[in-house]
Write a protein that holds these residues in place. Structure first.
Motif, PDB file in Angstrom:
ATOM      1  N   UNK A   1      -2.085  26.492   4.257  1.00 14.51           N
ATOM      2  CA  UNK A   1      -2.945  26.161   2.892  1.00 14.51           C
ATOM      3  C   UNK A   1      -2.359  27.288   1.800  1.00 14.51           C
ATOM      4  N   UNK A   2      -2.436  28.562   2.438  1.00 20.58           N
ATOM      5  CA  UNK A   2      -1.804  29.594   1.362  1.00 20.58           C
ATOM      6  C   UNK A   2      -0.573  29.317   0.785  1.00 20.58           C
ATOM      7  N   UNK A   3       0.461  28.888   1.922  1.00 20.36           N
ATOM      8  CA  UNK A   3       2.144  28.433   1.433  1.00 20.36           C
ATOM      9  C   UNK A   3       2.115  27.242   0.261  1.00 20.36           C
ATOM     10  N   UNK A   4       1.281  26.197   0.693  1.00 17.56           N
ATOM     11  CA  UNK A   4       0.926  25.112  -0.420  1.00 17.56           C
ATOM     12  C   UNK A   4       0.294  25.642  -1.575  1.00 17.56           C
ATOM     13  N   UNK A   5      -0.453  26.545  -1.603  1.00 17.17           N
ATOM     14  CA  UNK A   5      -1.134  26.960  -2.743  1.00 17.17           C
ATOM     15  C   UNK A   5      -0.267  27.738  -3.675  1.00 17.17           C
ATOM     16  N   UNK A   6       0.492  28.598  -2.839  1.00 20.05           N
ATOM     17  CA  UNK A   6       1.397  29.393  -3.522  1.00 20.05           C
ATOM     18  C   UNK A   6       2.626  28.499  -4.423  1.00 20.05           C
ATOM     19  N   UNK A   7       2.850  27.372  -3.925  1.00 20.87           N
ATOM     20  CA  UNK A   7       3.880  26.712  -4.473  1.00 20.87           C
ATOM     21  C   UNK A   7       5.350  26.863  -4.882  1.00 20.87           C
ATOM     22  N   UNK A   8       5.793  27.994  -4.350  1.00 19.44           N
ATOM     23  CA  UNK A   8       6.992  28.748  -4.760  1.00 19.44           C
ATOM     24  C   UNK A   8       8.193  28.375  -4.036  1.00 19.44           C
ATOM     25  N   UNK A   9       7.859  27.903  -2.749  1.00 19.73           N
ATOM     26  CA  UNK A   9       8.853  27.431  -1.898  1.00 19.73           C
ATOM     27  C   UNK A   9       9.450  26.077  -1.927  1.00 19.73           C
TER      28      UNK A   9
ATOM     29  N   UNK B   1       5.093  18.300  -3.204  1.00 16.24           N
ATOM     30  CA  UNK B   1       3.900  19.331  -2.542  1.00 16.24           C
ATOM     31  C   UNK B   1       3.050  19.884  -3.612  1.00 16.24           C
ATOM     32  N   UNK B   2       3.829  20.595  -4.587  1.00 18.26           N
ATOM     33  CA  UNK B   2       3.241  21.503  -5.650  1.00 18.26           C
ATOM     34  C   UNK B   2       2.106  20.877  -6.519  1.00 18.26           C
ATOM     35  N   UNK B   3       2.305  19.408  -6.430  1.00 17.22           N
ATOM     36  CA  UNK B   3       1.352  18.610  -7.586  1.00 17.22           C
ATOM     37  C   UNK B   3       0.270  18.359  -6.835  1.00 17.22           C
ATOM     38  N   UNK B   4      -0.064  18.541  -5.421  1.00 17.82           N
ATOM     39  CA  UNK B   4      -1.185  18.167  -4.616  1.00 17.82           C
ATOM     40  C   UNK B   4      -2.364  19.083  -5.214  1.00 17.82           C
ATOM     41  N   UNK B   5      -3.445  18.596  -5.287  1.00 20.68           N
ATOM     42  CA  UNK B   5      -4.701  19.294  -5.744  1.00 20.68           C
ATOM     43  C   UNK B   5      -5.697  19.701  -4.609  1.00 20.68           C
ATOM     44  N   UNK B   6      -6.460  20.484  -4.744  1.00  8.32           N
ATOM     45  CA  UNK B   6      -7.707  20.894  -4.011  1.00  8.32           C
ATOM     46  C   UNK B   6      -8.876  20.285  -4.173  1.00  8.32           C
ATOM     47  N   UNK B   7      -8.937  18.849  -3.763  1.00 10.67           N
ATOM     48  CA  UNK B   7      -9.965  17.933  -3.958  1.00 10.67           C
ATOM     49  C   UNK B   7     -10.475  17.485  -2.920  1.00 10.67           C
ATOM     50  N   UNK B   8     -11.958  17.187  -2.809  1.00  8.32           N
ATOM     51  CA  UNK B   8     -12.430  16.406  -1.589  1.00  8.32           C
ATOM     52  C   UNK B   8     -11.519  14.893  -1.670  1.00  8.32           C
ATOM     53  N   UNK B   9     -11.519  14.586  -0.403  1.00 14.89           N
ATOM     54  CA  UNK B   9     -10.587  13.401   0.007  1.00 14.89           C
ATOM     55  C   UNK B   9     -11.276  11.934  -1.070  1.00 14.89           C
ATOM     56  N   UNK B  10     -12.427  11.620  -0.955  1.00 14.40           N
ATOM     57  CA  UNK B  10     -12.997  10.519  -1.734  1.00 14.40           C
ATOM     58  C   UNK B  10     -12.932  10.743  -3.345  1.00 14.40           C
TER      59      UNK B  10
ATOM     60  N   UNK C   1       0.865  -1.222  -0.024  1.00 14.75           N
ATOM     61  CA  UNK C   1      -0.020   0.007  -0.117  1.00 14.75           C
ATOM     62  C   UNK C   1       0.868   1.162   0.091  1.00 14.75           C
ATOM     63  N   UNK C   2       0.384   2.539  -0.287  1.00 13.48           N
ATOM     64  CA  UNK C   2       0.932   3.683  -0.440  1.00 13.48           C
ATOM     65  C   UNK C   2       0.454   4.517   0.545  1.00 13.48           C
ATOM     66  N   UNK C   3       1.322   5.395   1.378  1.00  9.89           N
ATOM     67  CA  UNK C   3       0.726   6.130   2.550  1.00  9.89           C
ATOM     68  C   UNK C   3       1.014   7.379   1.823  1.00  9.89           C
ATOM     69  N   UNK C   4       0.026   8.441   1.863  1.00 12.88           N
ATOM     70  CA  UNK C   4       0.130   9.744   1.488  1.00 12.88           C
ATOM     71  C   UNK C   4      -0.134  10.716   2.342  1.00 12.88           C
ATOM     72  N   UNK C   5       0.564  11.951   2.680  1.00 11.45           N
ATOM     73  CA  UNK C   5       0.120  12.948   3.588  1.00 11.45           C
ATOM     74  C   UNK C   5      -0.138  14.241   2.956  1.00 11.45           C
ATOM     75  N   UNK C   6       0.952  14.813   2.345  1.00 12.63           N
ATOM     76  CA  UNK C   6       0.943  16.141   1.500  1.00 12.63           C
ATOM     77  C   UNK C   6      -0.195  16.172   0.580  1.00 12.63           C
ATOM     78  N   UNK C   7      -0.316  15.094  -0.159  1.00  9.29           N
ATOM     79  CA  UNK C   7      -1.342  14.950  -1.174  1.00  9.29           C
ATOM     80  C   UNK C   7      -2.677  15.302  -0.688  1.00  9.29           C
ATOM     81  N   UNK C   8      -3.068  15.059   0.625  1.00  7.47           N
ATOM     82  CA  UNK C   8      -4.331  15.273   1.404  1.00  7.47           C
ATOM     83  C   UNK C   8      -4.385  16.433   2.237  1.00  7.47           C
ATOM     84  N   UNK C   9      -3.208  17.297   2.121  1.00 14.52           N
ATOM     85  CA  UNK C   9      -3.406  18.343   3.105  1.00 14.52           C
ATOM     86  C   UNK C   9      -4.244  19.546   2.334  1.00 14.52           C
ATOM     87  N   UNK C  10      -4.656  19.577   1.223  1.00 17.80           N
ATOM     88  CA  UNK C  10      -5.455  20.776   0.747  1.00 17.80           C
ATOM     89  C   UNK C  10      -6.712  20.154   0.401  1.00 17.80           C
ATOM     90  N   UNK C  11      -7.112  18.889   0.868  1.00 18.65           N
ATOM     91  CA  UNK C  11      -8.577  18.637   0.855  1.00 18.65           C
ATOM     92  C   UNK C  11      -9.401  19.329   1.859  1.00 18.65           C
TER      93      UNK C  11
END
Length: 350
Positions: A248-256, A319-328, A228-238
């Motif tokens: 959230x703002x820093x993750x959304x900015x994606x420049x750091x 983290x820059x590749x994570x999207x703002x999506x409902x978890x399901x 199995x795969x365990x993901x954390x950062x991928x779910x931070x914007x859910x």
């Protein structure tokens, strides 16, 4: 149980607010699995989190516990004074740099009484007596490891599975001990290399963690030998996650960029680079949880004030590749992408 998931995706136990009952329940409902974090919570708060998650899902989920380290007195040097200066800018006093065991014994009693089906451990291993008690209660035990040597140690203890964490992962490194010298607290392995190295020393099921954000990543670690795969950062914007607005703002900015630091907690952790991390990583003292408690008021005040320069912004390398999506929806997308990746490989191999 992990090997029987309909979707081999696990939401990581993101202590400190990232993981919520709503997030765990949504992932479980979508066919995956999730861990409720016990770290940093009071015993009562952890019990309430378990109860709320149970009320939101009929599926099974796990609980993660922090294993306390030795009651040492680290040399913090002038770090308290430096943190005091930064804290004053936010109108708060620094915290007490104390040792504590995160109420580990009492939290263990809670998971035993609740008959939690899967219990994972981070920052250390349970002792033999605790392993025996958990097994007697019907629990499966997952140990977090970052090196082949740690994997061997956990295997000899009798755990049921290993969460192997590559250096790409966001948040705290799950090293059993911090060597105090290496930036990551010990030898560092990329996730695929770690899976192969650990597979060579144990036959235990492996849960892969570190920089996974796409279904093709899930397929890659399954192909490499994980179950199995365990993901954390991928779910931070859910929307179900408890990520602060500042984070959230820093993750959304994606420049750091990201870097590993002891500056915020005294233990190696990967986060977005900000001023406090840049100015203090090189000579931050080794001392968890003392440094964690010292900087906690500063970090809480910074998050509340919307100041991203004085708060930990944990995130993995992708983290820059994570999207703002409902978890399901995210779990369903990861499932589709993983299946498509496997099909592409199958065609490529004829």
């Amino acid at each position: 149980m992990i090997e029987q998931l309909r979707v081999p995706v696990i939401v990581a136990p993101m202590a400190g607010g990232g993981s919520t009952p709503e997030l765990v329940a949504a992932v479980v409902g979508a066919g995956g699995f999730g861990f409720t974090p016990g770290g940093y919570l009071s015993v009562q708060a952890m019990a309430e989190q378990i109860a709320k998650t149970s009320a939101l899902t009929d599926g099974r989920f796990g609980v993660n516990l922090f294993v306390p380290g030795p009651n040492a007195k680290p040399d913090l040097g002038d770090y308290p004074e430096r943190v005091a200066v930064e804290s004053a800018r936010l109108g708060v006093e620094p915290g007490d740099p104390r040792w504590e065991d995160d109420d580990f014994p009492a939290k263990l009693e809670i998971v035993l009484a609740q008959r939690v089906p899967v219990v994972s451990f981070t920052f250390g291993l349970p002792d033999t007596a605790d392993v025996d008690r958990l097994h007697a209660a019907g629990a499966e035990i997952v140990a977090t490891v970052t090196t082949p040597a740690e994997a061997q140690q956990a295997t000899q203890l009798g755990v049921d599975a290993l969460a192997v964490q590559g250096f790409e992962a966001g948040g705290h490194r799950g090293t059993l001990t911090d060597d105090g010298v290496s930036p990551g607290g010990g030898e560092e392995f990329g996730l695929l290399a770690l899976i192969r190295r650990v597979s060579a020393v144990t036959d235990l099921p492996l849960i892969a963690a570190g920089g996974l954000v796409h279904g093709a990543d899930v397929a890659a670690v399954l192909t490499a030998g994980a179950v199995a795969a365990q993901l954390g950062s991928a779910f931070l914007r859910c929307p179900e996650a408890g990520t602060s607005a500042t984070h959230q703002a820093a993750l959304r900015d994606g420049t750091r960029r990201t870097a590993i630091t002891r500056a915020f907690t005294g233990r190696p952790a990967r986060g977005l680079v900000n001023r406090f991390l840049s100015e203090n990583t090189e000579d931050a003292p080794v001392g968890y949880p003392q440094v964690h408690h010292l900087t906690r008021p500063m970090r809480a005040a910074a998050a509340k004030a919307g100041d991203p320069e004085l708060v930990h912004l944990w995130a993995g390398q992708t983290y820059q590749l994570a999207e703002e999506l409902p978890a399901a929806e995210l779990v369903a997308r990861l499932d589709r992408e993983a299946r498509a990746a496997v099909e592409r490989v199958s065609r490529r191999l004829g």
